[in-house]
Design an enzyme around this catalytic site. Structure first.
Site, short mmCIF file in Angstrom:
data_model
loop_
_atom_site.label_atom_id
_atom_site.label_comp_id
_atom_site.label_asym_id
_atom_site.label_seq_id
_atom_site.Cartn_x
_atom_site.Cartn_y
_atom_site.Cartn_z
N CYS A 42 16.53 8.09 33.78
CA CYS A 42 15.47 7.68 33.48
C CYS A 42 15.20 8.19 32.59
CB CYS A 42 14.06 8.18 34.30
SG CYS A 42 12.46 8.07 33.26
N ASP A 44 13.23 9.77 30.54
CA ASP A 44 12.26 10.88 30.41
C ASP A 44 13.36 12.12 29.71
OD1 ASP A 44 11.42 13.64 31.70
OD2 ASP A 44 9.95 11.60 32.72
N ARG A 46 13.17 14.90 30.20
CA ARG A 46 13.58 16.19 31.85
C ARG A 46 14.67 16.01 31.90
NH1 ARG A 46 7.44 16.44 33.22
NH2 ARG A 46 8.21 14.17 33.62
N HIS A 98 13.79 10.01 39.37
CA HIS A 98 13.21 12.09 39.54
C HIS A 98 11.93 12.07 39.92
CE1 HIS A 98 10.61 11.56 36.18
NE2 HIS A 98 11.62 10.66 35.68
N CYS A 101 8.06 10.21 37.91
CA CYS A 101 7.95 9.61 37.50
C CYS A 101 7.05 8.46 37.15
CB CYS A 101 9.49 8.72 37.66
SG CYS A 101 9.95 7.19 36.40
CO CO Z 1 10.60 8.42 33.97
#
Ligand code: CO
Length: 212
Positions: A42, A44, A46, A98, A101
């Site tokens: 992803c 993302d 993080r 993750h 999400c």
């Molecule tokens: Co995500």
């Protein structure tokens, strides 16, 4: 004038430290990359691929997008995949989801989010197909966690069914596909035990993943 000077200062600090720890590091990388792994994760912020698995530049080929999706018409992903498999000859592809999400969450919500809903459409379909089973879970958090796991399984199936992977398996090139999930809450990476190494294993995973 340099904008965002703190980022360039960080870069200077990082490259000096890296070179100090491993003299000749960058010179050696310049020659060629030979990663054994392709990470599909992803976007993302993080979920930083290399850091999570402690790998250095040169060791992990990375593709990231919203909700770690493998869409068969995504020329970007397919090009990364083809290069990784045909040229770099990676031996492992990991689809890494993750928990929590935001992309997966958006796909489960009834209100519109604009353009991104087109990208997330296949996750929405997955959600609708699994709605009954998900409703039996205790709360929204558990439902989202489960959806994140189901999404990883679906993307493992999708990547295995690409022409790139199918052709690699046909010529008996060793290539394993794994389904992993990462917890932002504690940094732990877990194997969802969805790995496939060939078409018979893929057919089994496909049969297991149809819940209605
Ligand atoms: Co995500």
């Amino acid at each position: 004038m340099k904008t965002l000077p703190e980022l360039f200062a960080n870069n200077d600090e990082w490259r000096h430290r890296t070179e100090q720890n491993q003299p000749g590091f960058f010179k050696q990388l310049e020659g060629q990359q030979s990663p054994r792994f392709l990470w599909i994760g992803c976007a993302d912020s993080r979920v930083p691929a290399n850091q999570i698995v402690g790998l250095m530049p040169g060791e992990l080929f990375v593709h990231r997008n919203v909700a770690n999706l493998v869409n068969h018409t995504d020329l970007n992903l397919l090009s990364v995949l083809q290069f990784a498999v045909d040229v770099l000859k990676v031996e492992h592809i990991m689809v890494v989801g993750h928990y929590g999400c935001g992309g997966v969450r958006a796909a489960t919500e009834d209100q519109p989010h604009g353009l991104i809903d087109n990208w997330l459409r296949q996750v929405r379909e997955l959600y609708l197909r699994n709605r009954k089973a998900l409703a039996e879970l205790p709360d929204d958090g558990a439902r989202l966690d489960r959806m994140c796991e189901l999404n990883v399984a679906r993307q493992v199936i999708n990547v295995a069914n690409t022409t790139v992977v199918q052709e690699a398996w046909r010529r008996e090139q060793p290539l394993s596909i794994h389904g992993w999930i990462y917890s932002i809450a504690n940094g732990k990476l877990s194997d969802l035990d969805l790995g496939v190494n060939n078409n018979p294993e893929l057919r089994t995973l496909e049969a297991d993943s149809y819940n209605g």
